[in-house]
Design a protein around this motif. Structure first.
Motif, PDB file in Angstrom:
ATOM      1  N   GLY A  12      36.427   1.463 -81.827  1.00  0.00           N
ATOM      2  CA  GLY A  12      35.175   2.083 -81.185  1.00  0.00           C
ATOM      3  C   GLY A  12      35.352   1.564 -79.235  1.00  0.00           C
ATOM      4  O   GLY A  12      35.967  -0.216 -79.298  1.00  0.00           O
ATOM      5  N   GLU A  38      31.741   5.066 -82.145  1.00  0.00           N
ATOM      6  CA  GLU A  38      32.542   6.032 -82.229  1.00  0.00           C
ATOM      7  C   GLU A  38      32.370   6.537 -80.225  1.00  0.00           C
ATOM      8  O   GLU A  38      33.860   6.847 -79.813  1.00  0.00           O
ATOM      9  CB  GLU A  38      31.988   7.697 -82.309  1.00  0.00           C
ATOM     10  N   ARG A  39      31.791   6.285 -79.092  1.00  0.00           N
ATOM     11  CA  ARG A  39      31.911   6.286 -77.999  1.00  0.00           C
ATOM     12  C   ARG A  39      30.674   5.366 -77.125  1.00  0.00           C
ATOM     13  O   ARG A  39      30.185   5.103 -77.170  1.00  0.00           O
ATOM     14  CB  ARG A  39      31.660   7.651 -77.868  1.00  0.00           C
ATOM     15  N   ASP A  41      28.667   5.789 -73.162  1.00  0.00           N
ATOM     16  CA  ASP A  41      28.502   6.582 -72.686  1.00  0.00           C
ATOM     17  C   ASP A  41      27.561   5.906 -71.059  1.00  0.00           C
ATOM     18  O   ASP A  41      26.482   5.152 -71.640  1.00  0.00           O
ATOM     19  CB  ASP A  41      27.549   7.919 -73.022  1.00  0.00           C
TER      20      ASP A  41
END
Length: 125
Positions: A12, A38-39, A41
């Motif tokens: 990640g 996971e991400r 942003d």
């Protein structure tokens, strides 16, 4: 060790550094940032004193829910609203607040251990 932990150890997004414009993550620069295992942003946060659950919804949607949430409060340590901390704790999510640089470093260390956490990092300036 739970399967999600085995699958996500040191995977990640990782904050690789800081620039005058913000956080360097996986080749992108973010002024403010929401991180999950996971991400990463970009984020447009309110002032820390106005932070509410709705501002953190992308992090709260994580499945399974995060062990705890790191809140980077900007260039210096500040306390998030007590009502927000209480609401997160009622969901079983612990909260750790610190300045955003320390929060980014803590994120990297804990993700390296495979911890299932989330982070909300306010701008550095």
């Amino acid at each position: 060790m739970p399967r999600w932990e085995q699958d996500n150890r040191a995977q990640g997004p990782i904050v690789q550094g800081f620039t005058e414009r913000g956080f360097s993550v996986d080749g992108g620069i973010y002024e403010a940032l929401l991180l999950t295992p996971e991400r990463a942003d970009g984020w447009s946060p309110p002032p820390v004193g106005s932070l509410e659950l709705e501002h953190l919804e992308p992090l709260l949607a994580l499945q399974p829910q995060p062990e705890f949430l790191i809140i980077g409060t900007g260039p210096s340590m500040a306390f998030p609203p007590r009502a927000l901390v209480r609401a997160l704790e009622e969901r079983g999510i612990g909260v750790e607040a610190m300045d955003s640089r320390a929060a980014a470093r803590t994120w990297g260390m804990l993700r390296g251990e495979g911890r299932w956490i989330a982070a909300a990092l306010m701008p550095l300036a």
